[in-house]
Each structure stands twice: as structure tokens, then as C-alpha cells.
Design a protein around this motif. Structure first.
Motif, PDB file in Angstrom:
ATOM      1  N   PRO A 158       0.907  -1.111   0.014  1.00 56.17           N
ATOM      2  CA  PRO A 158      -0.004   0.046  -0.007  1.00 56.17           C
ATOM      3  C   PRO A 158       0.718   1.347   0.088  1.00 56.17           C
ATOM      4  O   PRO A 158       1.795   1.417   0.642  1.00 56.17           O
ATOM      5  N   GLU A 159       0.589   2.336  -0.917  1.00 52.75           N
ATOM      6  CA  GLU A 159       1.300   3.570  -0.857  1.00 52.75           C
ATOM      7  C   GLU A 159       1.246   4.197   0.557  1.00 52.75           C
ATOM      8  O   GLU A 159       0.176   4.226   1.233  1.00 52.75           O
TER       9      GLU A 159
ATOM     10  N   PRO B  94       6.821  -2.664   8.980  1.00 53.53           N
ATOM     11  CA  PRO B  94       7.049  -3.940   8.638  1.00 53.53           C
ATOM     12  C   PRO B  94       5.941  -5.024   8.789  1.00 53.53           C
ATOM     13  O   PRO B  94       4.803  -4.487   9.303  1.00 53.53           O
ATOM     14  N   TRP B  95       5.854  -6.111   8.199  1.00 50.72           N
ATOM     15  CA  TRP B  95       4.793  -6.999   7.991  1.00 50.72           C
ATOM     16  C   TRP B  95       4.806  -7.875   9.311  1.00 50.72           C
ATOM     17  O   TRP B  95       4.046  -8.935   9.186  1.00 50.72           O
TER      18      TRP B  95
ATOM     19  N   GLU C 241       5.781 -19.698   5.220  1.00 54.13           N
ATOM     20  CA  GLU C 241       5.628 -18.981   3.829  1.00 54.13           C
ATOM     21  C   GLU C 241       4.079 -19.240   3.384  1.00 54.13           C
ATOM     22  O   GLU C 241       3.257 -18.196   2.986  1.00 54.13           O
ATOM     23  N   VAL C 242       3.420 -20.468   3.759  1.00 54.80           N
ATOM     24  CA  VAL C 242       2.007 -20.727   3.527  1.00 54.80           C
ATOM     25  C   VAL C 242       1.376 -19.901   4.431  1.00 54.80           C
ATOM     26  O   VAL C 242       0.267 -19.236   3.825  1.00 54.80           O
ATOM     27  N   LEU C 243       1.313 -20.025   5.722  1.00 54.37           N
ATOM     28  CA  LEU C 243       0.661 -18.944   6.553  1.00 54.37           C
ATOM     29  C   LEU C 243       0.606 -17.494   6.298  1.00 54.37           C
ATOM     30  O   LEU C 243      -0.299 -16.764   6.316  1.00 54.37           O
ATOM     31  N   PHE C 244       1.739 -17.052   5.861  1.00 55.61           N
ATOM     32  CA  PHE C 244       1.838 -15.466   5.514  1.00 55.61           C
ATOM     33  C   PHE C 244       1.285 -15.107   4.278  1.00 55.61           C
ATOM     34  O   PHE C 244       0.456 -14.246   4.058  1.00 55.61           O
ATOM     35  N   LYS C 245       1.241 -15.932   3.228  1.00 59.11           N
ATOM     36  CA  LYS C 245       0.694 -15.746   2.081  1.00 59.11           C
ATOM     37  C   LYS C 245      -1.020 -15.766   2.123  1.00 59.11           C
ATOM     38  O   LYS C 245      -1.333 -15.173   1.633  1.00 59.11           O
ATOM     39  N   ASP C 246      -1.274 -16.955   3.014  1.00 58.55           N
ATOM     40  CA  ASP C 246      -2.629 -16.760   3.240  1.00 58.55           C
ATOM     41  C   ASP C 246      -3.253 -15.629   3.967  1.00 58.55           C
ATOM     42  O   ASP C 246      -4.591 -15.201   3.871  1.00 58.55           O
ATOM     43  N   PHE C 247      -2.605 -15.101   4.719  1.00 59.57           N
ATOM     44  CA  PHE C 247      -2.708 -13.950   5.456  1.00 59.57           C
ATOM     45  C   PHE C 247      -2.916 -12.697   4.849  1.00 59.57           C
ATOM     46  O   PHE C 247      -3.877 -11.770   5.112  1.00 59.57           O
ATOM     47  N   ILE C 248      -2.025 -12.289   4.101  1.00 57.81           N
ATOM     48  CA  ILE C 248      -1.614 -10.968   3.500  1.00 57.81           C
ATOM     49  C   ILE C 248      -2.834 -10.783   2.375  1.00 57.81           C
ATOM     50  O   ILE C 248      -2.937  -9.282   2.444  1.00 57.81           O
ATOM     51  N   GLY C 249      -3.193 -11.272   1.614  1.00 54.26           N
ATOM     52  CA  GLY C 249      -4.281 -11.050   0.649  1.00 54.26           C
ATOM     53  C   GLY C 249      -5.305 -10.296   1.379  1.00 54.26           C
ATOM     54  O   GLY C 249      -5.649  -9.061   0.690  1.00 54.26           O
ATOM     55  N   GLU C 250      -6.052 -10.896   2.224  1.00 54.40           N
ATOM     56  CA  GLU C 250      -7.125 -10.242   2.723  1.00 54.40           C
ATOM     57  C   GLU C 250      -6.584  -9.144   3.773  1.00 54.40           C
ATOM     58  O   GLU C 250      -7.298  -8.102   3.934  1.00 54.40           O
ATOM     59  N   ALA C 251      -5.650  -9.226   4.556  1.00 56.22           N
ATOM     60  CA  ALA C 251      -5.147  -8.005   5.423  1.00 56.22           C
ATOM     61  C   ALA C 251      -4.723  -6.972   4.877  1.00 56.22           C
ATOM     62  O   ALA C 251      -5.083  -5.674   5.395  1.00 56.22           O
ATOM     63  N   VAL C 252      -4.399  -7.087   3.656  1.00 60.08           N
ATOM     64  CA  VAL C 252      -3.743  -5.531   2.967  1.00 60.08           C
ATOM     65  C   VAL C 252      -5.167  -4.879   2.585  1.00 60.08           C
ATOM     66  O   VAL C 252      -5.201  -3.674   2.686  1.00 60.08           O
ATOM     67  N   LYS C 253      -6.190  -5.658   2.455  1.00 60.32           N
ATOM     68  CA  LYS C 253      -7.391  -4.951   2.067  1.00 60.32           C
ATOM     69  C   LYS C 253      -8.131  -4.337   3.305  1.00 60.32           C
ATOM     70  O   LYS C 253      -8.688  -3.248   3.295  1.00 60.32           O
ATOM     71  N   GLU C 254      -7.980  -5.012   4.334  1.00 64.00           N
ATOM     72  CA  GLU C 254      -8.667  -4.849   5.896  1.00 64.00           C
ATOM     73  C   GLU C 254      -7.866  -3.591   6.471  1.00 64.00           C
ATOM     74  O   GLU C 254      -8.514  -2.779   7.054  1.00 64.00           O
TER      75      GLU C 254
ATOM     76  N   PRO D  61      -4.578  -1.729   5.424  1.00 67.08           N
ATOM     77  CA  PRO D  61      -3.335  -1.662   4.782  1.00 67.08           C
ATOM     78  C   PRO D  61      -2.268  -1.084   5.351  1.00 67.08           C
ATOM     79  O   PRO D  61      -0.981  -1.371   4.914  1.00 67.08           O
ATOM     80  N   MET D  62      -2.350  -0.196   6.401  1.00 71.29           N
ATOM     81  CA  MET D  62      -1.325   0.564   6.929  1.00 71.29           C
ATOM     82  C   MET D  62      -0.528  -0.341   7.934  1.00 71.29           C
ATOM     83  O   MET D  62       0.611  -0.216   8.337  1.00 71.29           O
ATOM     84  N   LYS D  63      -1.106  -1.071   8.828  1.00 68.72           N
ATOM     85  CA  LYS D  63      -0.838  -1.624  10.135  1.00 68.72           C
ATOM     86  C   LYS D  63      -0.863  -3.244  10.154  1.00 68.72           C
ATOM     87  O   LYS D  63      -0.324  -3.809  11.139  1.00 68.72           O
ATOM     88  N   CYS D  64      -1.421  -3.815   9.295  1.00 72.72           N
ATOM     89  CA  CYS D  64      -1.417  -5.293   9.449  1.00 72.72           C
ATOM     90  C   CYS D  64      -0.180  -6.038   9.593  1.00 72.72           C
ATOM     91  O   CYS D  64       0.740  -5.489   8.960  1.00 72.72           O
ATOM     92  N   GLU D  65      -0.216  -7.103  10.560  1.00 70.26           N
ATOM     93  CA  GLU D  65       1.274  -7.720  10.510  1.00 70.26           C
ATOM     94  C   GLU D  65       0.769  -9.126  10.959  1.00 70.26           C
ATOM     95  O   GLU D  65      -0.372  -9.363  11.569  1.00 70.26           O
ATOM     96  N   HIS D  66       1.699 -10.217  10.722  1.00 69.50           N
ATOM     97  CA  HIS D  66       1.384 -11.206  11.072  1.00 69.50           C
ATOM     98  C   HIS D  66       2.534 -11.834  12.129  1.00 69.50           C
ATOM     99  O   HIS D  66       3.732 -11.509  11.743  1.00 69.50           O
TER     100      HIS D  66
END
Length: 301
Positions: free
Chosen positions: A92-93, A98-99, A224-237, A239-244
Motif C-alpha cells: 500500500p502506498e 514492517p509486516w 510461507e504458506v501462513l503468511f501468503k494466506d494472511f496477507i491477501g485479505e489483511a492488506v485490504k482490511e 493496509p497501513m498496520k496489518c502484521e502477522h
């Protein structure tokens, strides 16, 4: 099997602290908490340390830490890069944060090839904790049996604000559940946490994770699998602060019966610097340990 490696999470921004607390001085000879962590790890048997940092901080780390440490321990940097994310995901711009620590862990996936301990840069865990985790890595760990050094919740709080902790449940000495609980504070000598505006009590003897784990490289493919599953939706919900974070990752793996985590404990006291106001207490405790001969004046002489 390769000798155990120590990995230190040092890429945080220190927003609550107000600066780069990872290498802020707490010892009377210019040491940061990481100096003592690496010194304790070396005494326990570790011969290599990997520091996960942000690339722009490398010069500061070399000047304040690794130029002196590298004469005694093998040191390597891994870089947490905000743009090191799955294909198809756009950063996100305007995002600077960090993630999270799961993403930081993945920064060393091409560097660490054997069993390893991973811990925070700004936490003082004590000599015994490094001995405990080193012995576990050397003698017990396997791809489906990890380890975690736990601490009593009431011994991990600050009087200067709230903290986040991985609150643990264990069954027969193994982690059965871990939940990342935010806004934990000490009130009237007891730990409490905020839940939808209401303060609820926590058992002071509850074991919590201070992000001191023992893993094998298999954790990289799992995360890697868990982070990939997480980030797609988290960035939408968010964008500035989501982290795993690592406790969330391990909680998921345990729930899905993909690993077991042995609950290890240390007899030493934990302390850390979440806020600037924590620093005087940390400085005083480290000075006392030097005065008592637990540490020499010059760690890297």
C-alpha cells in the motif's frame, strides 16, 4: 546436523520507544541488550548469530555492534524487506510498518540451514535461557517438535504502559494453545488486559511467550504458506498496520496438529525496554550484574 544458530529479530521501528532501541546503550561500556544476548549465547555454545534488520540500519549496527562482536562470533545480516511479499500483492502506498515477526523470520530462510533459536533484540532473557534453548536444539529438536522458552506473565510487564504477549496454555509440558493478547498492563500488582473497553484479570502465573523459540528450517515453508494466506485479505482490511506474528503462526500450526512445541522454562529474570521510561531500570539491573561479577566490564575484550 549443523550446529545451532542464534537469530535475533532486530528490524522493528521502535515506535513506542521513540528510536532505534535495538542498539540503544544500556551498559556502562557502551553495550546494548543485544551485546548481552550474544555474549550469553556464545557462553551457551552458539557460534553464529544472524541479525534480521532493515537494510537502512546496517551501517548503524556495524558501527555499534557487529564490528566488535564479529571477532568472537560469526555474524551475518538478513534484511526484512517490505517488498519481499508474495506475487500479486501490492505494498500500500505510504506504508512504512514492517509486516510483523512471521515475515521477519522468513528473511533468513535462505541463510539458516540447521536448527536455530530466534528471539527479540530488545529483551534480556538471561544466561539460563540460552543454555536451555541451546541444549534443546542440540539434543531434542526435530521437524515436528519445536521448543519455546516461557516466562511468568507477571514478570514480563512494565509499569510504563501496556504490552502485547503470547498467552500460552500447555498440556503435559507441550504448548496446546497460544493467543496474542494486546494491551496487557499491571494494575494493583496484577496483570490485566483490555477487552472491548473492559479490563479483565490474567493469572499472574500464566506462561507467556517472549518470542524465544527453537525451530528447524521446516518452519520457513510452513510460515510461507501462513503468511501468503494472511496477507491477501489483511492488506485490504488494514493496509497501513496489518502484521502477522510468530505466536499467531505457531498457534495455527499447533491447532492444525502440524507441530508440537515443548514448553521450556528459565530460572532467570526477563526484562526489556518497551518504552523509554523502562531504560533506567534496565541500566540499573545490568550494572548490578556487572558489579556482582556475572558480566565483565568489557564483554568483547
Amino acid at each position: 546436523m549443523e550446529k545451532p544458530t542464534l537469530v535475533i529479530l532486530a528490524a522493528g521501528m521502535g515506535s513506542r520507544y521513540g528510536g532505534l532501541k535495538q542498539i540503544d546503550t544500556v551498559g556502562n561500556n557502551g553495550e546494548s541488550i543485544i551485546d548481552f544476548s550474544i555474549y550469553d549465547a556464545k557462553e551457551a555454545g552458539f557460534e553464529k548469530v544472524v541479525l534480521i534488520i532493515r537494510k537502512e540500519h546496517e551501517e548503524a549496527f556495524r558501527k555499534c555492534l557487529t564490528d566488535k562482536v564479529s571477532k568472537h562470533m560469526e555474524v551475518e545480516f538478513a534484511y526484512q524487506d517490505m517488498y519481499d511479499i508474495p506475487e500479486g500483492i501490492k505494498v500500500p502506498e505510504g506504508r512504512e510498518k514492517p509486516w510483523g515477526t512471521t515475515h521477519a523470520l522468513l528473511a533468513c530462510r535462505n541463510i539458516v540451514k540447521g536448527p536455530f533459536a530466534i528471539c527479540n533484540a530488545d529483551d534480556f532473557y538471561g544466561k539460563d535461557a540460552y543454555r536451555v534453548i541451546y541444549n534443546y536444539l542440540k539434543n531434542e529438536i526435530s521437524d515436528d517438535n519445536y521448543g519455546m522458552v516461557g516466562y511468568l506473565c507477571n514478570n514480563t510487564l512494565t509499569d510504563n504502559g501496556t504490552v502485547t504477549r503470547g498467552v500460552c496454555e500447555n498440556t503435559d509440558g507441550y504448548l496446546s494453545k497460544i493467543v496474542e493478547v494486546q494491551k496487557i498492563a499491571r494494575k494493583d500488582g496484577k496483570p490485566v488486559y483490555e477487552d472491548n473497553g473492559e479490563w479483565k484479570e490474567l493469572d499472574p502465573n500464566t506462561l507467556v511467550s517472549m518470542n524465544f523459540w527453537g525451530f528447524t528450517p521446516k518452519i520457513f515453508e510452513e510460515c510461507e504458506v501462513l503468511f501468503k494466506d494472511f496477507i491477501g485479505e489483511a492488506v485490504k482490511e488494514n493496509p497501513m498496520k496489518c502484521e502477522h506474528v510468530i505466536p499467531t503462526a505457531i498457534g495455527t500450526l499447533v491447532k492444525e496438529n502440524k507441530c508440537k512445541v515443548k514448553m521450556l522454562s528459565s530460572k532467570d529474570e526477563w526484562f526489556g525496554v518497551t518504552y523509554k521510561e523502562d531504560k533506567p531500570s534496565v541500566v540499573a539491573k545490568i550494572q548490578k550484574m556487572k558489579d556482582d561479577g556475572i558480566y565483565p566490564f568489557d564483554l568483547w575484550k
